[in-house]
Design a protein around this motif. Structure first.
Motif, mmCIF file in Angstrom:
data_model
loop_
_atom_site.group_PDB
_atom_site.id
_atom_site.type_symbol
_atom_site.label_atom_id
_atom_site.label_comp_id
_atom_site.label_asym_id
_atom_site.label_seq_id
_atom_site.Cartn_x
_atom_site.Cartn_y
_atom_site.Cartn_z
ATOM 1 N N ASN A 1 0.829 -1.207 0.000
ATOM 2 C CA ASN A 1 0.000 0.000 0.000
ATOM 3 C C ASN A 1 0.870 1.265 0.000
ATOM 4 N N ARG A 2 2.081 1.132 0.503
ATOM 5 C CA ARG A 2 3.077 2.203 0.449
ATOM 6 C C ARG A 2 4.180 1.735 -0.490
ATOM 7 N N PRO A 3 4.895 2.673 -1.124
ATOM 8 C CA PRO A 3 6.012 2.234 -1.964
ATOM 9 C C PRO A 3 6.975 1.369 -1.137
ATOM 10 N N LYS A 4 7.449 0.279 -1.742
ATOM 11 C CA LYS A 4 8.308 -0.637 -0.974
ATOM 12 C C LYS A 4 9.676 -0.001 -0.712
ATOM 13 N N ARG A 5 10.075 -0.016 0.549
ATOM 14 C CA ARG A 5 11.401 0.472 0.919
ATOM 15 C C ARG A 5 12.171 -0.723 1.473
ATOM 16 N N THR A 6 13.376 -0.945 0.961
ATOM 17 C CA THR A 6 14.090 -2.177 1.340
ATOM 18 C C THR A 6 14.419 -2.232 2.831
ATOM 19 N N TYR A 7 14.720 -1.058 3.438
ATOM 20 C CA TYR A 7 15.068 -1.137 4.867
ATOM 21 C C TYR A 7 13.845 -1.558 5.686
ATOM 22 N N GLN A 8 12.646 -1.088 5.262
ATOM 23 C CA GLN A 8 11.448 -1.489 6.008
ATOM 24 C C GLN A 8 11.223 -2.993 5.847
ATOM 25 N N PHE A 9 11.447 -3.465 4.618
ATOM 26 C CA PHE A 9 11.244 -4.884 4.346
ATOM 27 C C PHE A 9 12.188 -5.726 5.205
ATOM 28 N N PRO B 1 16.230 6.623 12.448
ATOM 29 C CA PRO B 1 15.972 8.064 12.606
ATOM 30 C C PRO B 1 14.502 8.429 12.387
ATOM 31 N N THR B 2 14.136 9.576 12.893
ATOM 32 C CA THR B 2 12.735 9.996 12.845
ATOM 33 C C THR B 2 12.239 10.183 11.403
ATOM 34 N N GLY B 3 10.934 9.963 11.228
ATOM 35 C CA GLY B 3 10.282 10.232 9.944
ATOM 36 C C GLY B 3 10.493 9.164 8.884
ATOM 37 N N LEU B 4 11.009 7.979 9.288
ATOM 38 C CA LEU B 4 11.288 6.955 8.272
ATOM 39 C C LEU B 4 10.294 5.798 8.291
ATOM 40 N N GLY B 5 9.204 5.966 8.999
ATOM 41 C CA GLY B 5 8.129 4.980 8.897
ATOM 42 C C GLY B 5 8.231 3.825 9.876
ATOM 43 N N LYS B 6 8.485 4.137 11.143
ATOM 44 C CA LYS B 6 8.505 3.070 12.151
ATOM 45 C C LYS B 6 7.098 2.523 12.351
ATOM 46 N N THR B 7 6.094 3.394 12.192
ATOM 47 C CA THR B 7 4.710 2.946 12.406
ATOM 48 C C THR B 7 4.332 1.881 11.374
ATOM 49 N N PHE B 8 4.780 2.085 10.155
ATOM 50 C CA PHE B 8 4.472 1.107 9.105
ATOM 51 C C PHE B 8 5.150 -0.239 9.436
ATOM 52 N N PRO C 1 8.447 3.700 22.687
ATOM 53 C CA PRO C 1 8.606 4.752 23.674
ATOM 54 C C PRO C 1 9.180 6.010 23.054
ATOM 55 N N ASP C 2 9.635 5.958 21.816
ATOM 56 C CA ASP C 2 10.405 7.005 21.172
ATOM 57 C C ASP C 2 11.638 7.333 21.972
ATOM 58 N N GLU C 3 11.753 6.721 23.121
ATOM 59 C CA GLU C 3 12.999 6.699 23.871
ATOM 60 C C GLU C 3 12.970 5.328 24.524
ATOM 61 N N GLU D 1 7.522 14.127 20.797
ATOM 62 C CA GLU D 1 7.424 12.690 20.940
ATOM 63 C C GLU D 1 6.729 11.947 19.813
ATOM 64 N N GLY D 2 6.972 12.334 18.607
ATOM 65 C CA GLY D 2 6.459 11.541 17.496
ATOM 66 C C GLY D 2 5.008 11.823 17.151
ATOM 67 N N LEU D 3 4.389 12.850 17.795
ATOM 68 C CA LEU D 3 3.027 13.198 17.391
ATOM 69 C C LEU D 3 3.061 13.723 15.967
ATOM 70 N N GLY E 1 13.723 15.947 14.416
ATOM 71 C CA GLY E 1 12.899 15.033 13.624
ATOM 72 C C GLY E 1 11.516 15.572 13.290
ATOM 73 N N ARG E 2 11.153 16.699 13.891
ATOM 74 C CA ARG E 2 9.834 17.269 13.576
ATOM 75 C C ARG E 2 9.873 18.045 12.268
ATOM 76 N N THR E 3 11.067 18.262 11.713
ATOM 77 C CA THR E 3 11.119 18.918 10.407
ATOM 78 C C THR E 3 11.803 17.980 9.420
ATOM 79 N N GLY E 4 11.702 18.336 8.145
ATOM 80 C CA GLY E 4 12.349 17.525 7.120
ATOM 81 C C GLY E 4 11.746 16.139 7.033
ATOM 82 N N ARG E 5 10.438 16.006 7.170
ATOM 83 C CA ARG E 5 9.801 14.695 7.076
ATOM 84 C C ARG E 5 9.391 14.433 5.630
ATOM 85 N N GLN E 6 8.613 15.341 5.059
ATOM 86 C CA GLN E 6 8.197 15.148 3.669
ATOM 87 C C GLN E 6 9.007 16.030 2.720
ATOM 88 N N ARG E 7 9.503 17.167 3.242
ATOM 89 C CA ARG E 7 10.342 18.038 2.421
ATOM 90 C C ARG E 7 11.476 18.586 3.297
HETATM 91 N N1 LIG Z 1 7.151 3.115 2.565
HETATM 92 C C1 LIG Z 1 6.761 4.362 2.693
HETATM 93 N N2 LIG Z 1 6.603 5.136 1.611
HETATM 94 C C2 LIG Z 1 6.177 6.411 1.700
HETATM 95 N N3 LIG Z 1 5.887 7.024 2.864
HETATM 96 C C3 LIG Z 1 6.043 6.308 3.987
HETATM 97 C C4 LIG Z 1 6.477 4.958 3.969
HETATM 98 N N4 LIG Z 1 6.527 4.522 5.246
HETATM 99 C C5 LIG Z 1 6.129 5.545 6.025
HETATM 100 N N5 LIG Z 1 5.844 6.615 5.281
HETATM 101 C C6 LIG Z 1 5.395 7.952 5.746
HETATM 102 O O1 LIG Z 1 6.475 8.565 6.436
HETATM 103 C C7 LIG Z 1 5.972 9.461 7.444
HETATM 104 C C8 LIG Z 1 6.676 9.204 8.762
HETATM 105 O O2 LIG Z 1 6.266 7.968 9.265
HETATM 106 P P1 LIG Z 1 6.273 7.664 10.835
HETATM 107 O O3 LIG Z 1 5.556 8.701 11.571
HETATM 108 O O4 LIG Z 1 5.856 6.248 11.013
HETATM 109 O O5 LIG Z 1 7.827 7.794 11.083
HETATM 110 P P2 LIG Z 1 8.600 7.523 12.392
HETATM 111 O O6 LIG Z 1 9.866 6.828 12.005
HETATM 112 O O7 LIG Z 1 7.744 6.847 13.396
HETATM 113 O O8 LIG Z 1 8.926 8.991 12.850
HETATM 114 P P3 LIG Z 1 8.952 9.563 14.367
HETATM 115 O O9 LIG Z 1 10.113 8.900 15.047
HETATM 116 O O10 LIG Z 1 9.168 11.000 14.147
HETATM 117 O O11 LIG Z 1 7.638 9.270 14.941
HETATM 118 C C9 LIG Z 1 4.479 9.203 7.504
HETATM 119 O O12 LIG Z 1 3.832 10.238 6.819
HETATM 120 C C10 LIG Z 1 4.297 7.888 6.787
HETATM 121 O O13 LIG Z 1 3.031 7.797 6.193
#
Ligand SMILES: Nc1ncnc2c1ncn2[C@@H]1O[C@H](COP(=O)(O)OP(=O)(O)OP(=O)(O)O)[C@@H](O)[C@H]1O
Length: 574
Positions: free
Chosen positions: A18-26, A42-49, A145-147, A435-437, A462-468
């Motif tokens: 559903n999201r573009p495949k990223r090898t590190y996530q895989f 690091p922050t913003g790299l998709g830990k939730t996914f 815990p983000d920590e 804290e990751g909100l 980590g609150r900046t430079g997430r999408q741009r």
């Molecule tokens: N494979 C992916 N392709 C594109 N966008 C993605 C992918 N995985 C996650 N994202 C997007 O990246 C953004 C950051 O994701 P997320 O909040 O899970 O990061 P995080 O590592 O938990 O950051 P933080 O530590 O700041 O909470 C979100 O908008 C999420 O939808």
């Protein structure tokens, strides 16, 4: 009965596309399915996914198993549940948030009905103690815990996770953090507490994540201390020096320069003294007084003298001390106690909002200012309010009580929406914003003081430079704050290289339940979002809870007392 593995489902695992495949996530997911894993990413790299994909597979493999997702705060719980079910493929109707506002009877019912639980460790601990759930049902516990360092020590994380892993060794653990600890020696205890069998660590230079890292321009601005504040600082330093001279037995390790001795060091010295029988009471008293004064010094240098007056201890009647108080009062009367950082902050924000950033318009530009003191949050909001409409500030603080006895806000979704829609364009935030909100895209982060730890610095950045691309500006007063920042950075680099190179003692899985030859199926999964059930009680609290700040604008209210608001609550309750 213990949840049974569905052997047919367990012949393969699913990786959603559903999201573009990223090898590190895989590769992280693949490892985390089979071993208790600590992920430092690091922050913003998709830990939730990553968490969502591991959860999806355990949810499929163990049809009666329960999954727990632990976050440190309620606002994060509320966001993670929504974010997870938007992409992970587990129906939102199978999941629930658990918190103290839900009656215990209802929570017991939810434990029966649902399969995925998002909660704070404290709520989990309460439910385990109340025996309204069976820990043997848990097949996977995700800890964000983000920590993750909070997983050590006498914290609810430790006791709860230890209880669960001891009594239910088959429970899989996945801990996700930006950096596991500020101290390399604290990592082994985390590994032990969580029974970690595998570590996945990436930093900004790791090859597989670098294509996804946005550029963060970092500026450090050193603020000169103005002479009138410097003279107050010197008087305070002299008082501290006379006390430091009384300590002759090496009670405080390191520098005894009043400008550099830190409250934390004095606190540790006090702790050591109290553990030694026969410690002189007067030495403890001196250390206590020094602690207050060192805290005052921190505040004076970092935030301005106004804080100093509130924290001065009332113990001394010496002429020097009285003169210092008098000097403060005089400066305050003259209106010269505004820290130069405040003026710099205003200047930076005016520049920023006056010049649109490439790829965004001034209408969508947003900034967060991080400050550790709530009282300073209020001062900054008040100061910046004069620059409307260019700067539209609002305070962003967590629940709790402020130093005037007023209640903090609930992390209001309304405020987050206002920020996302740019009605508010600057959040003045305490650590709650770190804290990751997910508070939307932010181009500029300003740290009003140097972060006290590398982890905190990372979280803020980590609150900046997430999408741009984004900008990070650190304001620091010359000398003390400047030195703290240099130390924090050195420490971070040491920890990172230690983690990369150290050989930690990892834990073996006691039970190997899953077939070793599982294959992966990569496909789009159907997602059913999580829909929050809003109880009347909660709705009322969100709508009417009065913290002395206007709900719409998050500015101090005028002309309406909190008792008006209380009356409104009781009317609505009727
Ligand atoms: N494979 C992916 N392709 C594109 N966008 C993605 C992918 N995985 C996650 N994202 C997007 O990246 C953004 C950051 O994701 P997320 O909040 O899970 O990061 P995080 O590592 O938990 O950051 P933080 O530590 O700041 O909470 C979100 O908008 C999420 O939808």
């Amino acid at each position: 009965m213990k949840p049974q593995l569905d052997r047919l489902s367990a012949r393969h695992w699913i990786f959603p596309l559903n999201r573009p495949k990223r090898t590190y996530q895989f590769s992280i997911v693949q490892a985390a399915l089979l071993k208790n894993t600590l992920v430092a990413l690091p922050t913003g790299l998709g830990k939730t996914f990553i968490a969502g994909v591991v959860m999806l597979n355990y949810w499929r493999w163990f049809p009666t198993g329960k999954i727990i997702f632990l976050c440190p705060t309620k606002p994060l719980v509320a966001q993670q549940i929504v974010a997870c079910h938007n992409t992970c493929g587990i129906p939102g109707s199978d999941a629930t948030e658990m918190h103290g506002e839900i009656l215990k009877v209802k929570r017991a019912h939810l434990w029966e009905q649902k399969r995925v639980f998002y909660m704070t460790p404290q709520t989990l601990k309460n439910d385990l103690t109340a025996e309204i759930m069976d820990l043997r049902d848990i097949v996977l516990m995700v800890i964000v815990p983000d920590e993750a360092h909070k997983a050590t020590g006498a914290h609810a994380y430790t006791t709860t996770v230890r209880d669960i892993t001891e009594k239910n060794p088959a429970c899989r653990i996945l801990a996700l953090t930006a950096t596991p600890s500020s101290d390399k020696d604290k990592i082994q205890p985390i590994i032990d507490a969580l029974r970690i069998g595998h570590i996945e660590i990436r930093n900004e230079t790791s090859l597989d994540i670098s294509p996804y890292i946005k550029r963060k321009e970092k500026r450090e601005i050193v603020i000169r201390f103005p002479p009138h504040l410097a003279s107050l600082r010197d008087s305070l330093a002299n008082i501290m020096l006379s006390m430091l001279k009384l300590l002759r037995n090496g009670e405080i390790p390191g520098s005894l320069d009043p400008l550099h001795v830190r409250p934390f060091t004095i606190q540790s010295a006090l702790g050591n003294m109290k553990n030694q029988p026969g410690s002189a009471a007067w030495t403890c008293r001196i250390l206590n007084d020094l602690h207050s004064l060192a805290t005052a010094m921190n505040r004076l240098e970092g935030f301005g003298a106004y804080k100093h007056q509130r924290t001065l201890p009332a113990y001394t009647k010496t002429p020097d001390y009285k003169k210092l108080l008098q000097d403060f009062t005089n400066e305050k009367k003259r209106g010269t106690l505004v820290h130069p950082k405040m003026q710099k902050l205003r200047e930076l924000l005016l520049d920023y909002f006056g010049a649109p950033v490439a790829g965004s318009s001034s209408a969508t530009q947003k900034a967060i200012v991080f400050v550790s003191l709530r009282s300073c949050v209020d001062e900054i909001v008040e100061y910046l309010t004069g620059e409307e409409p260019t700067i539209r500030p609002a305070r962003f603080v967590g629940q709790g009580t402020d130093n005037k006895g007023g209640k903090g806000i609930l992390i209001s979704q309304q405020l987050i929406q206002q920020f996302q829609s740019s009605n508010v364009n600057v959040l003045i935030s305490t650590s709650i914003g770190e804290e990751g909100l997910d508070i939307g895209e932010v181009d500029l982060i300003i740290c009003y003081e140097t972060p006290s730890s590398p982890i905190r610095g990372l979280q803020r950045a980590g609150r900046t430079g997430r999408q741009r691309d984004g900008q990070l500006i650190l304001l620091m007063t010359e000398n003390r704050e400047e030195g703290n920042w240099t130390k924090a950075q050195e420490k971070y680099e040491q920890v990172q290289s230690a983690i990369q190179s150290a050989h930690y003692k990892l834990h073996q899985d006691p039970l190997q339940l899953l077939p070793p030859d599982m294959t992966c199926i990569e496909r789009i999964v159907e997602c059913e979002p999580y829909v929050r059930e809003v109880t009347n009680r909660r709705k009322r609290r969100c709508e009417y809870r009065d913290d002395g700040y206007d709900l719409e604008t998050r500015r101090p209210k005028t002309g309406r007392s909190s008792s008006d608001a209380d009356r409104k609550v009781s009317r609505s309750a009727r």
